[in-house]
Design a protein around this motif. Sequence first.
Motif, PDB file in Angstrom:
ATOM      1  N   ASP A 270       5.688  -1.781   8.606  1.00  0.00           N
ATOM      2  CA  ASP A 270       4.442  -1.786   7.846  1.00  0.00           C
ATOM      3  C   ASP A 270       4.318  -3.000   6.926  1.00  0.00           C
TER       4      ASP A 270
ATOM      5  N   THR B  40       5.225  15.700  14.377  1.00  0.00           N
ATOM      6  CA  THR B  40       5.641  17.094  14.578  1.00  0.00           C
ATOM      7  C   THR B  40       4.464  18.048  14.369  1.00  0.00           C
TER       8      THR B  40
ATOM      9  N   VAL C 259      11.310  23.210  15.909  1.00  0.00           N
ATOM     10  CA  VAL C 259      10.757  22.840  17.223  1.00  0.00           C
ATOM     11  C   VAL C 259      10.374  21.359  17.245  1.00  0.00           C
ATOM     12  N   GLY C 260       9.674  20.916  16.210  1.00  0.00           N
ATOM     13  CA  GLY C 260       9.206  19.524  16.223  1.00  0.00           C
ATOM     14  C   GLY C 260       7.966  19.396  17.083  1.00  0.00           C
TER      15      GLY C 260
ATOM     16  N   LEU D 213       3.682  12.509  19.128  1.00  0.00           N
ATOM     17  CA  LEU D 213       4.203  11.414  18.311  1.00  0.00           C
ATOM     18  C   LEU D 213       4.783  11.911  16.993  1.00  0.00           C
TER      19      LEU D 213
ATOM     20  N   GLN E  70      14.862  17.185  19.558  1.00  0.00           N
ATOM     21  CA  GLN E  70      13.703  16.386  19.157  1.00  0.00           C
ATOM     22  C   GLN E  70      14.140  14.947  18.915  1.00  0.00           C
TER      23      GLN E  70
ATOM     24  N   THR F 238       7.909  22.933  12.348  1.00  0.00           N
ATOM     25  CA  THR F 238       8.067  21.490  12.497  1.00  0.00           C
ATOM     26  C   THR F 238       9.541  21.080  12.497  1.00  0.00           C
TER      27      THR F 238
ATOM     28  N   ARG G 132       6.775   7.391   8.285  1.00  0.00           N
ATOM     29  CA  ARG G 132       7.781   7.337   9.362  1.00  0.00           C
ATOM     30  C   ARG G 132       8.080   5.909   9.779  1.00  0.00           C
ATOM     31  N   PHE G 133       8.442   5.088   8.788  1.00  0.00           N
ATOM     32  CA  PHE G 133       8.857   3.720   9.059  1.00  0.00           C
ATOM     33  C   PHE G 133      10.329   3.571   8.701  1.00  0.00           C
TER      34      PHE G 133
ATOM     35  N   VAL H 165       3.785  14.662   9.924  1.00  0.00           N
ATOM     36  CA  VAL H 165       5.039  15.390   9.713  1.00  0.00           C
ATOM     37  C   VAL H 165       4.962  16.159   8.396  1.00  0.00           C
ATOM     38  N   LEU H 166       5.986  16.920   8.105  1.00  0.00           N
ATOM     39  CA  LEU H 166       5.973  17.835   6.958  1.00  0.00           C
ATOM     40  C   LEU H 166       5.629  17.142   5.642  1.00  0.00           C
TER      41      LEU H 166
ATOM     42  N   ARG I 290       0.868   1.124  10.146  1.00  0.00           N
ATOM     43  CA  ARG I 290       1.088   0.754  11.552  1.00  0.00           C
ATOM     44  C   ARG I 290       1.423   1.968  12.413  1.00  0.00           C
ATOM     45  N   PHE I 291       0.553   2.960  12.341  1.00  0.00           N
ATOM     46  CA  PHE I 291       0.688   4.127  13.199  1.00  0.00           C
ATOM     47  C   PHE I 291      -0.475   4.167  14.179  1.00  0.00           C
TER      48      PHE I 291
ATOM     49  N   PRO J  40       2.338   9.285  14.536  1.00  0.00           N
ATOM     50  CA  PRO J  40       3.745   9.660  14.290  1.00  0.00           C
ATOM     51  C   PRO J  40       3.965  10.191  12.886  1.00  0.00           C
ATOM     52  N   ASP J  41       3.032   9.919  11.978  1.00  0.00           N
ATOM     53  CA  ASP J  41       3.195  10.299  10.580  1.00  0.00           C
ATOM     54  C   ASP J  41       2.721  11.719  10.298  1.00  0.00           C
TER      55      ASP J  41
END
Lengths: 465, 465
Positions: free
Chosen positions: B427, A290, A59-60, A288, B113, A56, B205-206, A429-430, A205-206, A426-427
């Motif tokens: 958010d 990773t 590369v993402g 959106l 990225q 993540t 991710r905000f 992620v790690l 808000r994702f 988008p959330d």
Amino acid sequence: MKRLALAALTASALPTPTLAQRTPAPPPVMIPAEVTRLRDAALSDTTAWDIVEGLTTEVGQRLAGTEAEARARAWAVRRLTALGFSNVRIEPYRMPVWERGAESAEILAPFPQKLTLAALGHSGATPTEGLTAEVAFFSRMTDFQAAPDSAIRGRIVYIGNAMPRTQDGSGYGQYGTARFTGPALAARRGAVAIVIRSIGTDHHRFPHTGTTDFPDGVRPIPAAALAVPDAEQLERIAARGRPVRMKLVLTPRMVGLRESGNVIAEVPGSDPSAGIVLVGGHLDSWDLGTGAIDDASGLAITTAAAKRIMAAGQPRRTIRIVWFGAEEVGGLGGAAYAKAHADERHATASESDFGADRIWRFQVNLPASAAPIADRLQAALAPLGISRGRDKGGDGTDIAPTLALGTAAIDLNQSGWDYFDIHHTPDDVLDRVDPATLRQNVAAWTAMLAVVANAPESIDPVTNR
Amino acid sequence: MKRLALAALTASALPTPTLAQRTPAPPPVMIPAEVTRLRDAALSDTTAWDIVEGLTTEVGQRLAGTEAEARARAWAVRRLTALGFSNVRIEPYRMPVWERGAESAEILAPFPQKLTLAALGHSGATPTEGLTAEVAFFSRMTDFQAAPDSAIRGRIVYIGNAMPRTQDGSGYGQYGTARFTGPALAARRGAVAIVIRSIGTDHHRFPHTGTTDFPDGVRPIPAAALAVPDAEQLERIAARGRPVRMKLVLTPRMVGLRESGNVIAEVPGSDPSAGIVLVGGHLDSWDLGTGAIDDASGLAITTAAAKRIMAAGQPRRTIRIVWFGAEEVGGLGGAAYAKAHADERHATASESDFGADRIWRFQVNLPASAAPIADRLQAALAPLGISRGRDKGGDGTDIAPTLALGTAAIDLNQSGWDYFDIHHTPDDVLDRVDPATLRQNVAAWTAMLAVVANAPESIDPVTNR
């Protein structure tokens, strides 16, 4: 992330204390001390975290068929080689590639404001300058289906179809219809575009993206998912009773045929005739986030477990790890794999593609010859808080074509309670991966592989898919 | 949202059981039965929710000086009039307006990225096609301050300065320096742009926006905040030890002088000589969310409480509700109000601008003449779980200029534990407001107004600001 079959509805498999008391205790099952040792040692695993963190970070996102997915394959080959696996290789195939463009949504009337959304995979495009129309509201998919075409033609269709949480994720299959088939239906009925409430369970808000399907002969219309708070905002505005005009800009496009591929690595077994134990997840992600829970975690869990078995000495059966390509956009990697490997004997197939929350259940689809294996799995997994479900196992988009060839299945089910808060957003992620539950996953998969790869029983094909 | 002064650090005001045992019990204080009745009835309030829901739904974001803020003022006049208040009016002023443009961030090397970010208020702009430079990393503000200019010139500066949670929100003042003064310092030292880790406590991710300040003579550089997961991603990438090249596109602009304004409403008192009890919050919001907690909630809480006092009969003191404009971009509404009303006698001023989580403490700055009022407040608020802090009250950007004129202050402090998960982010929407704690807030403000507006004591000016 796999689509879960309705057949996966197995709340009844959760034993209540009363039921448990009614059920006679099973005879004690002995499991090899080595299984216990490997399982418990895996609770201190660091390999899985390193894979999730590395993929993540370095590369993402890695959308199927893009240069990012190609970089991910190169990363995968380097990492799997460095971990000491054998026969590390890429098996390429070609695929049509969809890419996201600009995207925005704006209510023009009665209360001007922007909304947050994301195009669905395979969405059509608006003109560059956007498209404006009145919104036709449907709280549920069934309301949309029941409405006359006159209420839909020339409109931007909105479908709510709010998805509830479930332990096994079965809500996705039921409520995901708004995404799976809503856009094509709206296109057929003359809608100029469609926005749905995200197929997800969070209230942040994702937007949740994900693929939709426009069959041949149906011209794709712009199709997007609003973040849940934005969908509810739109519903509140609609409830004021005045017509709602919306402007949409969505400029995704199909960019033609590109290369994708599966990355494969092996722990060679001592008995090639015993069949391959296939494990893995998918390397591609949505664009959106990773793809930390969907599905870097699945790759990490299965690979870390396989490495632990390898380090303990040669297993009887070959363990094959597959990091499938292009799962999210239609399971292309899984189909390519099954086609290329149809002549090989697979003993079992198992996929981890449901995040990294705690595994609470396992289910199998094993032939009668291998029934004792499931009993040993039950004994080996119980100390990790994993109970045995009595439905038929065999879950996972990537392994479905291989299972369809008659391969036995062993599923290790993560809790789906929070999974749809995150997946395809988008959330993903790690930060969403809990190292402690990730280790519980590795321990479960290690125990499973220790039992299955070394089982003396024959694991014959199954026919009752 | 207000900037919290360091003086607000009052952990010592939280009595431990031991301390409480050491402190002699205060003499019993009698409060009028009407205060109790009004307070308890307010726990069923619906007016506050209706205001938050209405403003965030029917207007949405309302950035200072924009046409959206103007629509919000019109909405406010309609709503305050409909609620039955007197002397409802707009007091306009003009202000320079900053508007957000396009914004994106992309790591070009070593691991390509995209990252999520938002421009800070008053940020300068990149060229339309963007700006590319190597990133200079500083985990803490102090590291940035200590670095030689040669490490900064021509670079995109990154400052981490991770903010911890605190009950009273005091972390914001301490760790917010990366946002408040970091950009101007970076500009002075030759940086081409600056990205900071969001001044916030969440891990979603905000990005958290918020204003920064470029003093006269300092040319604004592009300045933005990365979402916390993206900031940590950038730090992980930097930790790999290879140079990081980043491309930024940020095209905000100053659009010139526009009209803003304060919206005012009153509950006229029977004794004009007793001074005005000023309450309120701010009407403008940041542009990413709909400003539900920052600060539609503050407007709603104070207004709902004032309406309850009004409905119970004419109070002794006039209660003046001010929905201030343009707080977020520099407290322009509060300054305009104090200038316009400097000749009026204000008894007290109180602002709600810290969300709608549970109120846990009150603090005052009252003259000796009014000391019994604080004792009655303590008795009236204790049943709501609100204890008395012994630091000096007087918090709130909007009322600060009025307090500076010698006005006494009464603060009702919400918990800040979760506030900075949300504030200034996309958010900050209705979903983040808990109706139950909102009602507790209304009850506390109702009790406060019932005590203060009808207090027989004189509330003289205070001089010890």
